[in-house]
Design a protein around this motif. Sequence first.
Motif, short mmCIF file in Angstrom:
data_model
loop_
_atom_site.label_atom_id
_atom_site.label_comp_id
_atom_site.label_asym_id
_atom_site.label_seq_id
_atom_site.Cartn_x
_atom_site.Cartn_y
_atom_site.Cartn_z
N ILE A 76 0.84 -1.20 0.00
CA ILE A 76 0.00 0.00 0.00
C ILE A 76 0.88 1.25 0.00
N LEU A 77 1.93 1.26 0.82
CA LEU A 77 2.83 2.41 0.88
C LEU A 77 3.54 2.62 -0.46
N ALA A 78 4.05 1.55 -1.05
CA ALA A 78 4.75 1.66 -2.34
C ALA A 78 3.80 2.15 -3.43
N THR A 79 2.57 1.65 -3.43
CA THR A 79 1.58 2.09 -4.41
C THR A 79 1.30 3.58 -4.26
N PHE A 80 1.13 4.03 -3.04
CA PHE A 80 0.86 5.44 -2.78
C PHE A 80 2.02 6.31 -3.26
N ILE A 81 3.23 5.90 -2.97
CA ILE A 81 4.41 6.69 -3.36
C ILE A 81 4.55 6.71 -4.89
N LEU A 82 4.37 5.57 -5.53
CA LEU A 82 4.51 5.52 -6.99
C LEU A 82 3.43 6.33 -7.69
N ILE A 83 2.24 6.38 -7.14
CA ILE A 83 1.18 7.19 -7.74
C ILE A 83 1.47 8.68 -7.54
N LEU A 84 2.11 9.02 -6.42
CA LEU A 84 2.39 10.44 -6.14
C LEU A 84 3.55 11.00 -6.95
N ILE A 85 4.42 10.16 -7.50
CA ILE A 85 5.59 10.66 -8.25
C ILE A 85 5.17 11.59 -9.39
N PRO A 86 4.22 11.20 -10.26
CA PRO A 86 3.83 12.14 -11.32
C PRO A 86 3.11 13.38 -10.78
N VAL A 87 2.50 13.27 -9.62
CA VAL A 87 1.76 14.39 -9.04
C VAL A 87 2.71 15.45 -8.48
N LEU A 88 3.95 15.07 -8.18
CA LEU A 88 4.92 16.02 -7.63
C LEU A 88 5.14 17.21 -8.56
N ALA A 89 5.02 16.97 -9.86
CA ALA A 89 5.21 18.07 -10.81
C ALA A 89 4.10 19.11 -10.69
N LEU A 90 3.01 18.74 -10.06
CA LEU A 90 1.87 19.65 -9.94
C LEU A 90 1.84 20.39 -8.61
N LEU A 91 2.89 20.25 -7.80
CA LEU A 91 2.92 20.95 -6.50
C LEU A 91 2.81 22.46 -6.72
N GLY A 92 1.92 23.06 -5.96
CA GLY A 92 1.75 24.51 -6.05
C GLY A 92 0.76 24.95 -7.11
N THR A 93 0.15 24.00 -7.79
CA THR A 93 -0.85 24.37 -8.80
C THR A 93 -2.25 23.93 -8.34
N VAL A 94 -3.23 24.45 -9.02
CA VAL A 94 -4.61 24.10 -8.70
C VAL A 94 -4.92 22.67 -9.15
N LEU A 95 -4.22 22.17 -10.17
CA LEU A 95 -4.44 20.82 -10.67
C LEU A 95 -4.16 19.75 -9.61
N LEU A 96 -3.24 20.04 -8.69
CA LEU A 96 -2.92 19.10 -7.62
C LEU A 96 -4.17 18.75 -6.82
N TRP A 97 -4.95 19.78 -6.49
CA TRP A 97 -6.16 19.56 -5.69
C TRP A 97 -7.24 18.85 -6.49
N GLY A 98 -7.16 18.93 -7.79
CA GLY A 98 -8.10 18.21 -8.64
C GLY A 98 -7.75 16.73 -8.76
#
Length: 160
Positions: free
Chosen positions: A33-55
């Motif tokens: 579960i932890l590895a899945t969460f981290i791997l899913i978040l890797i592409p989301v890191l590029a969206l830090l600070g944008t409104v798309l992150l919350w979407g």
Amino acid sequence: MPYHWITPPRAARQEMRLWPHQSLPPRGFAGFILATFILILIPVLALLGTVLLWGLLPFVLMAVGGIYYALRRNRHARQIEEILTLDADQARLSQRAPDGSLKTWQCNRYWVTVHKYEEDGPVPHYVTLRGEGREVEIGAFLSEEERIALFEDLQRHLRP
């Protein structure tokens, strides 16, 4: 093998315990579960600070939650146990389902026969015990090779 004889082979009362294979222990479950969460978040890191992150964040959490729920349901469904008891004159099979219900079957040991259906059963090499007008399955949750070994093992132990 997910079955073993609890008592020695030459004992007057023999017991065999069968259970489904559990390939994911609790520690591995948490790691997955932890590895899945981290791997899913890797592409989301590029969206830090944008409104798309919350979407995207609710969908990421729903995906991880769905995987968690599916794995928990699968583990609960695999909480099956069968115990075969062979006395001098009786054979008894107790099957405990995941919901806790208990089904039992017993028969005079002299009349018990073991049958293996190569392709006619719900699974290949389907093993059943037959006696006193009833036929009950045993070890249907085992792999194909394990059911073949179980059939041969039961034939050896049920011979007078």
